[in-house]
Write a protein that holds these residues in place. Structure first.
Motif, short mmCIF file in Angstrom:
data_model
loop_
_atom_site.label_atom_id
_atom_site.label_comp_id
_atom_site.label_asym_id
_atom_site.label_seq_id
_atom_site.Cartn_x
_atom_site.Cartn_y
_atom_site.Cartn_z
N PHE B 295 55.57 27.72 13.20
CA PHE B 295 55.94 28.75 12.25
C PHE B 295 54.90 28.93 11.14
O PHE B 295 54.76 30.02 10.60
N SER B 296 54.14 27.88 10.81
CA SER B 296 53.03 28.06 9.87
C SER B 296 52.03 29.05 10.46
O SER B 296 51.54 29.95 9.77
N LEU B 297 51.76 28.89 11.75
CA LEU B 297 50.80 29.78 12.39
C LEU B 297 51.35 31.20 12.49
O LEU B 297 50.64 32.18 12.33
N LYS B 298 52.66 31.29 12.74
CA LYS B 298 53.28 32.63 12.81
C LYS B 298 53.23 33.31 11.45
O LYS B 298 52.95 34.51 11.34
N GLU B 299 53.47 32.53 10.41
CA GLU B 299 53.41 33.09 9.05
C GLU B 299 51.99 33.59 8.76
O GLU B 299 51.80 34.68 8.23
N THR B 300 51.02 32.75 9.10
CA THR B 300 49.63 33.09 8.82
C THR B 300 49.21 34.38 9.51
O THR B 300 48.38 35.13 9.02
N THR B 301 49.79 34.61 10.67
CA THR B 301 49.41 35.81 11.42
C THR B 301 50.50 36.88 11.33
O THR B 301 50.51 37.82 12.11
N ARG B 302 51.40 36.72 10.39
CA ARG B 302 52.47 37.70 10.14
C ARG B 302 53.26 38.05 11.41
O ARG B 302 53.55 39.19 11.69
N TYR B 303 53.52 37.03 12.19
CA TYR B 303 54.35 37.17 13.39
C TYR B 303 53.80 38.22 14.36
O TYR B 303 54.54 38.87 15.08
N SER B 304 52.47 38.38 14.37
CA SER B 304 51.89 39.40 15.24
C SER B 304 51.31 38.81 16.52
O SER B 304 50.85 39.56 17.38
N LYS B 305 51.33 37.49 16.64
CA LYS B 305 50.71 36.89 17.84
C LYS B 305 51.61 35.81 18.45
O LYS B 305 52.19 35.02 17.72
N PRO B 306 51.68 35.81 19.77
CA PRO B 306 52.44 34.72 20.39
C PRO B 306 51.74 33.37 20.17
O PRO B 306 50.52 33.31 20.12
N ILE B 307 52.55 32.33 20.04
CA ILE B 307 52.01 30.98 19.89
C ILE B 307 52.26 30.22 21.19
O ILE B 307 53.41 30.09 21.63
N PHE B 308 51.19 29.73 21.78
CA PHE B 308 51.30 28.90 23.00
C PHE B 308 51.29 27.43 22.56
O PHE B 308 50.64 27.09 21.58
N VAL B 309 51.96 26.60 23.32
CA VAL B 309 51.83 25.16 23.11
C VAL B 309 51.43 24.53 24.44
O VAL B 309 52.09 24.73 25.45
N LYS B 310 50.31 23.84 24.40
CA LYS B 310 49.78 23.25 25.63
C LYS B 310 50.02 21.74 25.66
O LYS B 310 49.68 21.04 24.70
N ILE B 311 50.61 21.28 26.73
CA ILE B 311 50.81 19.84 26.91
C ILE B 311 50.27 19.39 28.26
O ILE B 311 50.13 20.20 29.18
N ALA B 312 49.98 18.12 28.34
CA ALA B 312 49.62 17.55 29.63
C ALA B 312 50.91 17.32 30.42
O ALA B 312 51.96 17.07 29.85
N ALA B 313 50.80 17.43 31.74
CA ALA B 313 51.95 17.16 32.60
C ALA B 313 52.19 15.66 32.63
O ALA B 313 51.41 14.91 33.20
N VAL B 314 53.25 15.23 31.97
CA VAL B 314 53.60 13.80 31.96
C VAL B 314 55.01 13.64 32.51
O VAL B 314 55.68 14.61 32.84
N HIS B 315 55.45 12.40 32.62
CA HIS B 315 56.70 12.12 33.34
C HIS B 315 57.88 12.93 32.83
O HIS B 315 58.69 13.42 33.59
N ASN B 316 57.96 13.06 31.52
CA ASN B 316 59.13 13.68 30.92
C ASN B 316 58.88 15.14 30.54
O ASN B 316 59.50 15.69 29.64
N ALA B 317 57.94 15.78 31.25
CA ALA B 317 57.47 17.11 30.85
C ALA B 317 58.60 18.14 30.76
O ALA B 317 58.58 19.02 29.88
N ALA B 318 59.60 18.03 31.64
CA ALA B 318 60.65 19.06 31.66
C ALA B 318 61.43 19.06 30.34
O ALA B 318 61.67 20.12 29.75
N ALA B 319 61.80 17.88 29.88
CA ALA B 319 62.55 17.81 28.62
C ALA B 319 61.67 18.24 27.45
O ALA B 319 62.13 18.92 26.53
#
Lengths: 363, 501
Positions: B295-319
């Motif tokens: 939400f800090s990033l959304k605020e900075t860009t005035r909610y004009s851009k989607p925010i992606f979150v990238k994670i590595a595929a680990v055992h508990n990735a689904a949760a």
């Protein structure tokens, strides 16, 4: 061998539909005649009809049509029905014995309204209550199958050629303002009555010719909203898509159509900004509701009829008008045999719906 | 050979009859493998320095060169392999962590190769993409559960920001620093011409590339290199990098020798200083902290851009993915075990994480069961090698894929796994000006465009074969997949039937 519902079976078919937009009712002879002409398009493994306006004396009651494998499961299901509903009447659906129709299940109908206490407990609408009840019986009551659950309408279907199914249910004794019919050509021998068309939910009925290649995408999408695809048929998932978009999401019919058979991006790019933006939103939010693959369908509801082709018209669909009646069918001949000299007859383009609404609502 | 006990990995074979001593190989090799002996007037080779990058072989005008595995055999032992022994020599010599580049070479199952696609026969006509429309456009971003229209048919739902992609393929995060400026320019220009996006990685965005903003995803990683307001607003989306498939659970390290003037300015760090990204974001120790950053990033860009979150595929990735969706991310990026890297500790790369196919299937299933799959986009990465991998990924539930290694291979990478040395002879993973200029972005961006155009056409052919004319109808369509040679548990996790079923 697995029964239908346990395995997905593609099928080809014939479909036909007639509606009188003034709401004037007529018996089932014409629709039987029309679907009979297309005998070659089915193979005797499924036929059925949907009729709207047939139960005026019970028009405020949901008419549940149920197939039972035996009386034990009927007894068990009855317990649930009598617990949940006030039942105005229940009876065997009248049928006549035919040599061509065998292995019929117990076929029963109930005219019901949810008990007020039940609705209050669960704080949901009548329709949602019926919806939940149908899902529950079809999923948990093995050997019982609700194949029709709308008001003032009903589905009549089974394993056999559609003309025999029509005779079996004595459809000449019913009067409806809208009839749809289906003759089935499955690529397997399911021999299960529930697998025949039309598929219905509440007052929705769908008859369908085709095999949708987006099935699993569509299924996963509707399942997120609580629908359970017991039958694994295309028709089932199409019915749920209509119910989800129009009844639950309250989208206007034309918007729902723009989702199900979305215009191509190349067409959308040519449009004005507002409509372009709307279509982009519709296509991106509801991309999993796009129906892909060859199909022609006739969808019935208490407001009227929608006939629809896939986006590139890979299955036949012809429409005609005469007076207050509109005819749609897989073949022109199946219209002409019941409608001399139609005023207008045309082949709707791919993705271009034929929407016929009743002049005044019937319910 | 020397007292470090190590033997060469490769042998350079020079056909003396063909060699004309033109010295091209000498000039081309940044590892100084080839040497000209003035006295004897011959070119000879130091096998020890060769990384098998094929640069000399490719450019030798007389095809006089051949590189092959060094033929010295260790005594056969399935336990103590040549590699196991060599790694011990290396560590005994250096006292350091083993470093590797690119994706793991280990023999983990590649599920893409154990999945087969469906095609229409009789009951359903296949569709020819050369004759009929065949749509591959997609939108990445958060989707509302439903759209509302008022009585006049006017749309009243406010649509969250979306990234429109003409193809379901993006170029994954590779920082300026880990790869060269010319490589970045080729990616940016190709993304622009294709109507897709490339990703800056965590190295900031060079001023010269702001003009490609409409096709840029800017990344915010744990080191926060090059992150400022203008940067965050420069692209069409922002990606928070939590983890990377090749090195889950650890950070990154760009050696100071790669931090020249331009990289220093872009990353906002002193020239010559090591750029070390910490293992975690030190403002994210839990999911609620992630929500704050989103939400800090959304605020900075005035909610004009989607925010992606990238994670590595680990055992508990689904949760974890479910938590990310609920934390407000608009898209989730999953990077699998076989994903590439500029440099990663070998033991981490080869032992941590799970294959992308299994992670994708379980995440898509989990989000579906929770009824939130449609609200976020799912992007997968980690050794997507060709168009059929992409089709299978989408059928398992992905909206789009990221490609990294494949894009670099299009730019000339020969997978010598030596990016971390900074001496890339192809001008890709290097900051040496004389090497960087070997990669001409004007020519190379077209190769990327060619690759993606070809893949997209192949995707269209496969879609058409399945009787589908929009990629929308492939997403999550697991009925189009069948497993081959998989056990019951694998089939269950992938949510597919076995071939023949």
């Amino acid at each position: 061998m697995l029964n239908e519902g346990e395995v997905r079976i593609p099928s080809g078919c014939a479909i036909s539909g007639i509606i009188d937009r003034t709401g004037c009712r007529f018996n089932g002879n014409d629709i039987i005649k029309s679907i009979t002409l297309m005998h070659e398009r089915s193979n005797g493994l499924g036929g059925g009809f949907a009729a709207y306006g047939i139960y005026p004396e019970y028009k405020n009651f949901y008419a549940l049509h149920i197939f039972y494998d035996d009386f034990n499961i009927k007894t068990e299901t009855d317990k649930l029905l009598f617990q949940y509903f006030d039942i105005a009447k229940d009876e065997a659906i009248p049928t006549q014995r035919l040599s061509t129709i065998t292995n019929q299940p117990i076929i029963w109908r109930y005219f019901v309204v949810p008990k007020t206490s039940q609705l209050q407990d669960k704080r949901i609408s009548d329709n949602d209550f019926i919806f939940n009840c149908v899902m529950k019986i079809n999923k948990d009551y093995n050997g019982a199958y609700v194949f029709s659950s709308g008001k003032n309408m009903g589905a009549f279907k089974g394993v056999g050629y559609p003309e025999d199914i029509g005779k079996f249910y004595m459809l000449e004794t019913y009067e409806a303002y809208m009839w749809t019919a289906h003759g089935r050509f499955p690529t397997n021998t399911p021999g299960w009555w529930g697998g025949a068309h039309p598929f219905t939910l509440l007052d929705w009925s769908v008859v369908h010719n085709g095999e949708i290649s987006s099935y699993d995408t569509n299924r996963r999408f509707v399942e997120m909203s609580g629908y359970i695809c017991n039958l694994q048929t295309d028709t089932e998932v199409i019915t749920y898509l209509f119910d989800l978009l129009i009844r639950k999401h309250k989208l206007p019919i034309n918007k729902a159509i723009q989702i199900l058979v979305a215009p191509f991006w190349s067409e959308i790019e040519k449009l004005g900004n507002t409509i372009k933006n709307d279509l982009k939103c519709l296509r991106s939010v509801y991309s999993s509701a796009l129906i892909n693959g060859p199909f022609s369908i006739i969808v019935g509801c208490n407001n009227g009829m929608i006939a629809l082709n896939d986006r590139i018209k890979l299955r036949p669909l012809i429409a005609a008008t005469k007076g207050s009646k509109v005819y749609v069918s897989s073949e022109e001949s199946a219209i002409r045999i019941i409608c001399n000299n139609p005023e207008k007859i045309w082949a709707p383009k791919g993705g271009e719906p034929v929407i016929v609404l009743l002049e005044k609502e019937q319910i | 050979m020397s007292l470090d006990f190590n033997v060469p990995s490769f042998e350079v074979i020079r056909n003396e009859k063909k060699c004309i001593q033109c010295k091209v190989c000498i000039h081309q090799c940044s590892n100084m493998v080839h040497v000209y002996d003035e006295e004897d007037a011959v070119v000879y080779s130091n096998n020890n320095k060769c990384v098998n990058c094929h640069r000399c072989v490719t450019l030798c005008p007389t095809e006089a060169l051949l590189i092959r595995e060094y033929p010295l055999e260790f005594r056969k032992n399935t336990n103590w392999t040549r590699q196991a022994i060599k790694e011990i020599y290396k560590q005994a010599q250096s006292g350091g962590v083993l470093l590797s580049s690119m994706g793991t070479p280990k023999t983990f199952p590649i599920y893409w190769d154990k999945l087969l696609l469906n095609a229409s026969q009789v009951t359903n006509p296949s569709i020819d993409p050369l004759r009929e429309p065949m749509e591959t456009k997609i939108f990445i971003g958060r989707k509302p559960n439903k759209l509302d229209f008022d009585n006049e048919g006017k749309l009243v739902t406010v649509m969250p920001p979306q990234v429109e992609l003409n193809v379901p393929i993006m170029f994954s995060a590779m920082s300026y620093g880990s790869i060269s400026k010319n490589a970045h320019e080729a990616l940016a220009r190709a993304a622009t011409e294709l109507g897709t996006c490339y990703n800056t990685g965590e190295g900031g965005l060079n001023k010269a590339f702001y003009k490609y903003g409409k096709n840029t995803i800017v990344q915010v990683a744990s080191g926060r290199f090059g992150v400022h307001k203008e940067y965050l607003n420069a692209g069409v989306a922002i990606e928070i990098k939590i983890g990377q498939g090749a090195k889950p659970g650890i950070g990154g390290h760009l050696p100071g020798k790669k931090v020249g003037e331009d990289v220093s300015a872009t990353r906002m760090i002193p020239i010559g200083s090591d750029a070390i990204s910490p293992a975690p974001h030190h403002d994210i120790y839990s999911i609620e902290d992630l929500r704050q950053l989103i939400f800090s990033l959304k605020e900075t860009t005035r909610y004009s851009k989607p925010i992606f979150v990238k994670i590595a595929a680990v055992h508990n990735a689904a949760a974890i993915a479910s938590g990310i969706a609920r934390a407000g991310a608009d898209a989730i990026v999953i990077d699998g075990l076989r994903g590439g890297t500029g440099a990663a500790p070998t033991r981490i790369r080869d032992n941590v994480g799970i294959p992308i196919e299994l992670a994708l299937a379980s995440i898509d299933q989990r989000l579906n069961e929770e009824g939130i799959r449609n609200s976020v986009s799912l992007i997968v990465a980690g050794s997507i090698r060709n168009s059929s991998d992409i089709v299978k990924a989408i059928a398992l539930g992905a909206d789009a894929v990221y490609i990294g290694s494949a894009a670099l291979i299009a730019l000339g990478c020969h997978m010598c796994h030596s990016c971390s040395t900074g001496k890339c002879n192809w001008g890709i993973a290097t900051q040496e000006p004389f090497l960087v200029k070997r990669l001409n972005p004007e020519i190379m961006y077209k190769r990327l465009v060619n690759l993606i155009t070809a893949w997209n056409h192949e995707i269209q052919e496969m879609l058409g074969g399945m009787g589908i004319n929009a990629v929308d109808s492939l997403r999550g369509n697991r009925l189009m997949l069948r497993g081959i040679g998989l056990n019951a548990k694998e089939l269950q996790i992938l949510g597919v039937k076995h071939a023949g079923e």
